[in-house]
Design an enzyme around this catalytic site. Sequence first.
Site, PDB file in Angstrom:
ATOM      1  N   VAL A  15      16.230  39.292  29.438  1.00  0.00           N
ATOM      2  CA  VAL A  15      16.362  40.857  28.733  1.00  0.00           C
ATOM      3  C   VAL A  15      15.070  41.200  28.341  1.00  0.00           C
ATOM      4  O   VAL A  15      14.849  42.496  28.356  1.00  0.00           O
ATOM      5  CB  VAL A  15      17.500  40.475  27.456  1.00  0.00           C
ATOM      6  CG1 VAL A  15      17.677  41.965  27.031  1.00  0.00           C
ATOM      7  CG2 VAL A  15      18.938  40.012  27.946  1.00  0.00           C
ATOM      8  N   SER A  45      18.232  30.561  26.506  1.00  0.00           N
ATOM      9  CA  SER A  45      19.450  30.373  27.397  1.00  0.00           C
ATOM     10  C   SER A  45      18.816  30.808  28.949  1.00  0.00           C
ATOM     11  O   SER A  45      19.451  30.322  29.791  1.00  0.00           O
ATOM     12  CB  SER A  45      20.880  31.353  27.271  1.00  0.00           C
ATOM     13  OG  SER A  45      21.252  31.023  25.542  1.00  0.00           O
ATOM     14  N   HIS A 226      27.819  25.157  26.095  1.00  0.00           N
ATOM     15  CA  HIS A 226      28.941  25.013  27.158  1.00  0.00           C
ATOM     16  C   HIS A 226      28.507  24.145  28.308  1.00  0.00           C
ATOM     17  O   HIS A 226      26.976  24.229  28.435  1.00  0.00           O
ATOM     18  CB  HIS A 226      28.816  26.643  27.798  1.00  0.00           C
ATOM     19  CG  HIS A 226      28.952  26.744  29.300  1.00  0.00           C
ATOM     20  ND1 HIS A 226      30.112  26.441  29.959  1.00  0.00           N
ATOM     21  CD2 HIS A 226      28.255  27.157  30.348  1.00  0.00           C
ATOM     22  CE1 HIS A 226      30.204  26.581  31.152  1.00  0.00           C
ATOM     23  NE2 HIS A 226      29.099  27.000  31.386  1.00  0.00           N
ATOM     24  N   TYR A 260      33.421  26.870  37.203  1.00  0.00           N
ATOM     25  CA  TYR A 260      32.774  27.552  38.378  1.00  0.00           C
ATOM     26  C   TYR A 260      31.916  26.390  39.120  1.00  0.00           C
ATOM     27  O   TYR A 260      31.532  25.679  38.334  1.00  0.00           O
ATOM     28  CB  TYR A 260      32.237  28.758  37.650  1.00  0.00           C
ATOM     29  CG  TYR A 260      31.200  28.354  36.672  1.00  0.00           C
ATOM     30  CD1 TYR A 260      29.792  27.981  37.009  1.00  0.00           C
ATOM     31  CD2 TYR A 260      31.370  28.517  35.317  1.00  0.00           C
ATOM     32  CE1 TYR A 260      28.733  27.674  36.056  1.00  0.00           C
ATOM     33  CE2 TYR A 260      30.397  28.432  34.419  1.00  0.00           C
ATOM     34  CZ  TYR A 260      29.069  27.847  34.768  1.00  0.00           C
ATOM     35  OH  TYR A 260      28.102  27.572  33.973  1.00  0.00           O
ATOM     36  N   VAL A 359      23.484  38.971  25.576  1.00  0.00           N
ATOM     37  CA  VAL A 359      23.563  39.572  27.062  1.00  0.00           C
ATOM     38  C   VAL A 359      23.370  38.472  27.870  1.00  0.00           C
ATOM     39  O   VAL A 359      22.287  37.755  27.861  1.00  0.00           O
ATOM     40  CB  VAL A 359      22.375  40.561  27.368  1.00  0.00           C
ATOM     41  CG1 VAL A 359      22.469  41.041  28.489  1.00  0.00           C
ATOM     42  CG2 VAL A 359      22.528  41.871  26.033  1.00  0.00           C
ATOM     43  N   THR A 362      23.983  38.170  34.061  1.00  0.00           N
ATOM     44  CA  THR A 362      24.880  39.180  34.932  1.00  0.00           C
ATOM     45  C   THR A 362      24.662  40.574  34.555  1.00  0.00           C
ATOM     46  O   THR A 362      24.602  41.271  35.424  1.00  0.00           O
ATOM     47  CB  THR A 362      26.636  38.514  34.746  1.00  0.00           C
ATOM     48  OG1 THR A 362      26.809  37.318  34.965  1.00  0.00           O
ATOM     49  CG2 THR A 362      27.276  39.858  35.501  1.00  0.00           C
ATOM     50  N   ASP A 551      35.306  62.614  19.413  1.00  0.00           N
ATOM     51  CA  ASP A 551      35.952  63.816  19.186  1.00  0.00           C
ATOM     52  C   ASP A 551      36.312  63.673  17.794  1.00  0.00           C
ATOM     53  O   ASP A 551      36.896  62.414  17.507  1.00  0.00           O
ATOM     54  CB  ASP A 551      36.945  64.103  20.302  1.00  0.00           C
ATOM     55  CG  ASP A 551      37.954  63.212  20.174  1.00  0.00           C
ATOM     56  OD1 ASP A 551      37.736  61.903  20.048  1.00  0.00           O
ATOM     57  OD2 ASP A 551      39.072  63.584  20.730  1.00  0.00           O
ATOM     58  N   GLU A 653      49.760  65.604   8.655  1.00  0.00           N
ATOM     59  CA  GLU A 653      48.922  64.149   8.108  1.00  0.00           C
ATOM     60  C   GLU A 653      48.994  64.345   6.740  1.00  0.00           C
ATOM     61  O   GLU A 653      48.401  65.176   6.263  1.00  0.00           O
ATOM     62  CB  GLU A 653      47.518  64.033   8.987  1.00  0.00           C
ATOM     63  CG  GLU A 653      47.636  63.847  10.516  1.00  0.00           C
ATOM     64  CD  GLU A 653      46.365  63.472  11.099  1.00  0.00           C
ATOM     65  OE1 GLU A 653      45.329  63.695  10.182  1.00  0.00           O
ATOM     66  OE2 GLU A 653      46.324  63.385  12.326  1.00  0.00           O
ATOM     67  N   TYR A 655      47.830  62.798   3.495  1.00  0.00           N
ATOM     68  CA  TYR A 655      46.880  61.577   2.994  1.00  0.00           C
ATOM     69  C   TYR A 655      47.214  61.526   1.451  1.00  0.00           C
ATOM     70  O   TYR A 655      47.390  62.640   0.645  1.00  0.00           O
ATOM     71  CB  TYR A 655      45.381  62.012   3.094  1.00  0.00           C
ATOM     72  CG  TYR A 655      45.140  62.141   4.603  1.00  0.00           C
ATOM     73  CD1 TYR A 655      44.544  60.989   5.287  1.00  0.00           C
ATOM     74  CD2 TYR A 655      45.141  63.463   5.171  1.00  0.00           C
ATOM     75  CE1 TYR A 655      44.173  61.329   6.505  1.00  0.00           C
ATOM     76  CE2 TYR A 655      44.982  63.434   6.767  1.00  0.00           C
ATOM     77  CZ  TYR A 655      44.545  62.348   7.139  1.00  0.00           C
ATOM     78  OH  TYR A 655      43.925  62.408   8.456  1.00  0.00           O
TER      79      TYR A 655
END
Length: 826
Positions: A15, A45, A226, A260, A359, A362, A551, A653, A655
């Site tokens: 990365v 890694s 792993h 895998y 990350v 892939t 929004d 609504e 409150y």
Amino acid sequence: MTSSPRVVIIGAGIVGANLADELTERGWDRITVLDQGPLPLAGGSTSHAPGLVFQTNSSQTMARLASYTVEKLKSLDVDGAWCFNQVGGLEVATTPERLAELERRRGWTRSWGIGDARILSPAECAALHPLVDPEQVLGGLHVPSDGLAKAHRAVVALMARASARGAVFRGQTEVLGVEQSGGRVTGVTTADGVLPADVVVSCAGFWGPKVGAMVGMDVPLLPLAHQYAKTGQVRELVGRNTELAEAGLPILRHQDADLYFREHGDRVGIGSYAHRPMPVRLDSLDSSDEVSASSMPSMLPFTEEDFAPAFEDARKLLPALAEAKVEEGFNGVFSFTPDGGSLVGESKEVAGFFVAEAVWVTHSAGVAKAVAQLLVDGRSEYDLHALDVHRFEEVQLDEAYVSETSQQNFREIYDILHPLQPKESPRDLRVSPFHARQVELGAVFLEASGWERPHWYEANAGLVEQLPAEWTPPARDAWAAKFHSPIAAAEAWKTRTAVAMYDMTALKRIEVSGPGALGLLERMSTGKMDKSVGAVTYTLWLDEAGGIRSDVTVARLGEQLFQVGANGNQDVVHLLDEVRRAGLQDRVQVRDTTGETCCIGLWGPNARTLVERLSTDDFSNEGLKYFRGTRARIAGVPVTALRLSYVGELGWEIYTTADNGQRLWDALFAAGQDLGVIAAGRAAFNSLRLEKGYRSWGSDMTTEHDPYEAGLGFAVRSATGTFTGSEAIAGRSEDTAARRLACLTIDDGTTVVLGSEPVLVDGQPAGYVTSAAFGHTVGRPIAYAWLPASAASVGSRVEIEYFGKPVAATVAAEPLVDPEMARIRR
């Protein structure tokens, strides 16, 4: 000539090296990359990653990031040696459920434009990968553009290219601290002193939490081990691969067994997630500078007893391994997060400090490109909300929560997960003041952001038998029926015909106040904020390119007091960031009030009658018009009532403070019994909102879409050049949009899709579903989908691919219910 900012990248793995390459490609030439390990094999890694790149993902963003990574790594080499070997990918199914899941995954490849994926028969699987026993599988998914990444070799190529453009890489240089002044990063401390910096990006992988702590930033990831093993020579592979090629068969996944596989010449590499989670303490890792391909801090001793059952499963799928033995293996350390996603973004406390953590190879180049765009352009072309480091609520940053949920994500990494499937634990972290009453009513809870959210109420089961014929929903297929109940139809019916109470407490509420609040919101919002006290405005927050970053609903409760109904914690951070950027810290206060307040959505034709029984305040249409708010008392409880409705019915609504919540609930529920009042859940809510055409940010639209494409042009004021993004969208309209968010109804009246399915025009993938539900009022399934404008006209015929089968649908005029808005404005 203006010089570029001074950037320090912490971590020279796949990365960090990619980020240096992306930044220098964009002309930034003052880049320094630091790593505590020796270079180029630093010992993180990246140095031991097996390199399997499967692009298929339920997330469009993650799939696009993976596809970019494939294309970039394909373009790299080191003295002619490959950095990406495009052998293709094969996922096999050994159960009917997995085979159906592979059909769904193939749909994602068509939605996101990934290659030429096909579902294969058992014989075709064996022909493609001769080690696979066709008697063990029911079929497979083949993606030809998947393949193997040689991560540490790619780092060498990226370092060379970035260095040629001016970047400096320094190995064996531990970061001891991050310097800051006045709320901004100023440098990085090492044993050699302070390295000045305008921007610091932590790409430290599983060391990320340690680096984040240097600026007081929580980085919610857990290092987990792993298992990866290599067999001895496999007779069937002898002579198939050259030393340079390494592999020629597709990378292989056996997800039913959490396994895998890949080739290593004439040997087979096997990765397993079938073992117990193995959390790793950072202080237990060897910090030695001695790093080799077989020994490094992130490679822990292999625990054979954990691997033994997995190896037996491997031998069943690949009989050629019957005579093979595991010759070497290790437990490799990788990063896992509470929701399985990467962590990208800027610190909310220290400007200029960014993270790009958790990350995997892939998505490495794609994430680096996205971060480079954030730094250079201020935005990314990718929708990053699902990677935003600030997507988590405070309760989700607790160390115990991060540990438990990250370990669960490890267990479930290859599981077949339903879109609505909630985590089993931890639960009951955040409950509304109505929770006790909801439990009494048999609420079936799902979970979001730590909140318990009723999906339906078993107390309403008796109403299903009372449903009129036109309201009775058809039976669903097994997948669509998961985490659903026909009770939702009864709750929608009662909302449309009587009155219902919805718990809206989990809606993020932000108080914005002070003498600079109005000006800030005016600059941020597409809608006009300078309205009279009591006005409520639905508006958009755009980025500089006109993409929809959120929004929100803004209620003006006082001359200098606003309540913002937002989408999540990212919106809180965005507001704080805007205050900081504008230097308004002394003039604007931003406060998240969600936890101290609660909200009931009271909606239905009998809502006004119910409220007027309990209040002397004026709730008439004349006294409180649509999109207006007021302070009032209901049953003696002080409330703020906003006349809004996301289900398309009369109501508010309502409150109040958390301490008054249960009292308010009890009063409304008791007073409305003869009016048919019920408690209703999110399943009914989602159906009703889609019937009204109300969008859901993050699903229906994101930063990748502008208001006109999303059908939200009505929320944009006519004045230009006055709000963020206004210049970018000037001259745009629904007529100029090349794509549109369209409302589809399913022709057969029964098939309920769930989202992310491809939409076909003339038999070819042309768009994808964003949100979907059965429309109980209209009596047929609804789906919203992105389509080319040429295919989005009302009456256009399309098909939705659902588990590999085409389902006919028609573009419909929206909203489907009450287009005159008579019900909501009565």
